[in-house]
Design an enzyme around this catalytic site. Sequence first.
Site, PDB file in Angstrom:
ATOM      1  N   ASP A   9       0.847  -1.208   0.000  1.00 21.73           N
ATOM      2  CA  ASP A   9       0.000   0.000   0.000  1.00 21.73           C
ATOM      3  C   ASP A   9       0.879   1.252   0.000  1.00 21.73           C
ATOM      4  O   ASP A   9       0.645   2.205  -0.750  1.00 21.73           O
ATOM      5  CB  ASP A   9      -0.896   0.048   1.249  1.00 21.73           C
ATOM      6  CG  ASP A   9      -1.925  -1.062   1.303  1.00 21.73           C
ATOM      7  OD1 ASP A   9      -3.066  -0.827   0.909  1.00 21.73           O
ATOM      8  OD2 ASP A   9      -1.574  -2.167   1.738  1.00 21.73           O
ATOM      9  N   ASP A  42      -6.596   4.537  -4.805  1.00 25.02           N
ATOM     10  CA  ASP A  42      -6.507   3.436  -3.846  1.00 25.02           C
ATOM     11  C   ASP A  42      -5.391   2.528  -4.337  1.00 25.02           C
ATOM     12  O   ASP A  42      -5.554   1.807  -5.325  1.00 25.02           O
ATOM     13  CB  ASP A  42      -7.826   2.661  -3.755  1.00 25.02           C
ATOM     14  CG  ASP A  42      -7.836   1.684  -2.577  1.00 25.02           C
ATOM     15  OD1 ASP A  42      -6.734   1.366  -2.077  1.00 25.02           O
ATOM     16  OD2 ASP A  42      -8.920   1.244  -2.171  1.00 25.02           O
ATOM     17  N   ASP A  61      -6.598  -1.921  -3.434  1.00 25.03           N
ATOM     18  CA  ASP A  61      -7.994  -2.136  -3.051  1.00 25.03           C
ATOM     19  C   ASP A  61      -8.146  -3.633  -2.772  1.00 25.03           C
ATOM     20  O   ASP A  61      -7.877  -4.461  -3.645  1.00 25.03           O
ATOM     21  CB  ASP A  61      -8.918  -1.699  -4.191  1.00 25.03           C
ATOM     22  CG  ASP A  61     -10.386  -1.854  -3.843  1.00 25.03           C
ATOM     23  OD1 ASP A  61     -10.749  -1.540  -2.696  1.00 25.03           O
ATOM     24  OD2 ASP A  61     -11.171  -2.278  -4.714  1.00 25.03           O
ATOM     25  N   THR A  84      -6.837  -4.831   0.519  1.00 23.45           N
ATOM     26  CA  THR A  84      -5.609  -5.092   1.283  1.00 23.45           C
ATOM     27  C   THR A  84      -5.744  -6.335   2.170  1.00 23.45           C
ATOM     28  O   THR A  84      -4.832  -7.157   2.243  1.00 23.45           O
ATOM     29  CB  THR A  84      -5.240  -3.873   2.162  1.00 23.45           C
ATOM     30  OG1 THR A  84      -5.008  -2.753   1.308  1.00 23.45           O
ATOM     31  CG2 THR A  84      -3.993  -4.138   2.984  1.00 23.45           C
ATOM     32  N   THR A 137     -19.778  -7.361   0.326  1.00 21.03           N
ATOM     33  CA  THR A 137     -18.562  -7.356   1.138  1.00 21.03           C
ATOM     34  C   THR A 137     -18.227  -8.722   1.721  1.00 21.03           C
ATOM     35  O   THR A 137     -19.121  -9.480   2.102  1.00 21.03           O
ATOM     36  CB  THR A 137     -18.689  -6.316   2.269  1.00 21.03           C
ATOM     37  OG1 THR A 137     -17.480  -6.272   3.013  1.00 21.03           O
ATOM     38  CG2 THR A 137     -19.847  -6.634   3.203  1.00 21.03           C
ATOM     39  N   HIS A 139     -16.850  -6.854   5.805  1.00 21.38           N
ATOM     40  CA  HIS A 139     -17.511  -5.729   6.493  1.00 21.38           C
ATOM     41  C   HIS A 139     -19.026  -5.904   6.525  1.00 21.38           C
ATOM     42  O   HIS A 139     -19.781  -4.943   6.428  1.00 21.38           O
ATOM     43  CB  HIS A 139     -17.176  -4.397   5.802  1.00 21.38           C
ATOM     44  CG  HIS A 139     -15.715  -4.054   5.819  1.00 21.38           C
ATOM     45  ND1 HIS A 139     -14.829  -4.571   4.903  1.00 21.38           N
ATOM     46  CD2 HIS A 139     -14.992  -3.265   6.646  1.00 21.38           C
ATOM     47  CE1 HIS A 139     -13.614  -4.100   5.160  1.00 21.38           C
ATOM     48  NE2 HIS A 139     -13.682  -3.316   6.208  1.00 21.38           N
ATOM     49  N   GLY A 189     -12.764  -6.030  -2.096  1.00 17.08           N
ATOM     50  CA  GLY A 189     -12.413  -5.016  -3.077  1.00 17.08           C
ATOM     51  C   GLY A 189     -13.572  -4.500  -3.905  1.00 17.08           C
ATOM     52  O   GLY A 189     -14.305  -5.272  -4.524  1.00 17.08           O
ATOM     53  N   LYS A 233     -15.429  -6.113  -7.369  1.00 14.11           N
ATOM     54  CA  LYS A 233     -16.887  -6.328  -7.489  1.00 14.11           C
ATOM     55  C   LYS A 233     -17.431  -5.712  -8.774  1.00 14.11           C
ATOM     56  O   LYS A 233     -18.305  -6.294  -9.435  1.00 14.11           O
ATOM     57  CB  LYS A 233     -17.598  -5.755  -6.271  1.00 14.11           C
ATOM     58  CG  LYS A 233     -17.269  -6.499  -4.968  1.00 14.11           C
ATOM     59  CD  LYS A 233     -18.014  -5.882  -3.796  1.00 14.11           C
ATOM     60  CE  LYS A 233     -17.570  -6.425  -2.457  1.00 14.11           C
ATOM     61  NZ  LYS A 233     -16.245  -5.936  -2.033  1.00 14.11           N
ATOM     62  N   ASP A 267     -12.408   4.145  -3.393  1.00 16.88           N
ATOM     63  CA  ASP A 267     -12.853   2.789  -3.744  1.00 16.88           C
ATOM     64  C   ASP A 267     -13.781   2.800  -4.963  1.00 16.88           C
ATOM     65  O   ASP A 267     -13.849   1.814  -5.700  1.00 16.88           O
ATOM     66  CB  ASP A 267     -13.643   2.154  -2.590  1.00 16.88           C
ATOM     67  CG  ASP A 267     -12.791   1.894  -1.365  1.00 16.88           C
ATOM     68  OD1 ASP A 267     -11.705   1.318  -1.516  1.00 16.88           O
ATOM     69  OD2 ASP A 267     -13.209   2.268  -0.258  1.00 16.88           O
TER      70      ASP A 267
END
Length: 322
Positions: free
Chosen positions: A51, A117, A120, A122, A209, A212, A234, A238, A261
């Site tokens: 990153d 990002d 994306d 990580t 997700t 999350h 990511g 998606k 994102d």
Amino acid sequence: MASSPTVLIRLVASAYSIAQKAGMIIRNVMAGGDLGIVEKTSSIDLQTKADRLAQMSICSSLARKFPKLTIIGEEDLPVEEVDQDLIEDGQWEEILKKPCPTQYSSIKEEDLVVWVDPVDGTKEYTEGLLDNVTVLIGIAYEGKAIAGVINQPYYNYQSSEKKLGEYNSEEKEGKDAVLGRTIWGVLGLGAFGFQLNEVPDGKHIITTTRSHSNKLVNDCISAMNPDEVLRVGGAGNKIIQLIEGKASAYVFASPGCKKWDTCAPEVILHAVGGKLTDIHGNALQYHKEVKHMNSAGVLATLRNYDYYAGCVPETVKNALVP
């Protein structure tokens, strides 16, 4: 004599080469074995050496060539001298040959905001789910996402018999397995670098997700009566699922997703006739002063947006304030 490329086309051509460089950095860090993982706000909000190096490479390379840009990167990094090895000066020739859409032909450098990002997905990168990982460079004008580049460093990596550590560049392996690819698009020009496909009619496959999830996210998905739910990492990944016919809707009824994102992926989706909004149906804004969080979630589809938008429960909408 052909006119020289506009600022926007030159920027996208640079972003393409810069995203490829970032993809190579990401592969090199993984091959080296020391990911240098640190937790940012939680155990699922991580930052790695990839990153940090990829963002330094992207932001410094862009700033050198386009000093008047506003560049907003995900990682909060100290200002330091960047190693020359991280700088990418190239521009993708194929893009330089493309015509700039008329509405963007007189844009000045200082009018553009670039959302970056560097990695994306990580968390997935640290867990070896490498096909979830993307590099995202989104370009906005007057608050609207108008151009974007997505690099997938590990596209096709499972197709090869070589060990990951042996990969350093986008080169041919075997008969037709190429490691890594770069997708790009400009509104009014199109999106390139992939084969557009759609989920068969009548089939509802939702991508959401992986790390999350919560009750709101699941309630919203249940209301859409999906045939299948894919849980992957990511946002870039998606959106690629949508444009390649692996999923019909990307549903994330929760805060958490940020502007870096969604900026680049939104452009690719919109350039092929799809739609990305918040859960209320509002367009996302990408001004340099805008808050970074997409507080009202994300709803995106390649086709049949109205069906999915119509399924979002009022309780979910009431819980998510733009």
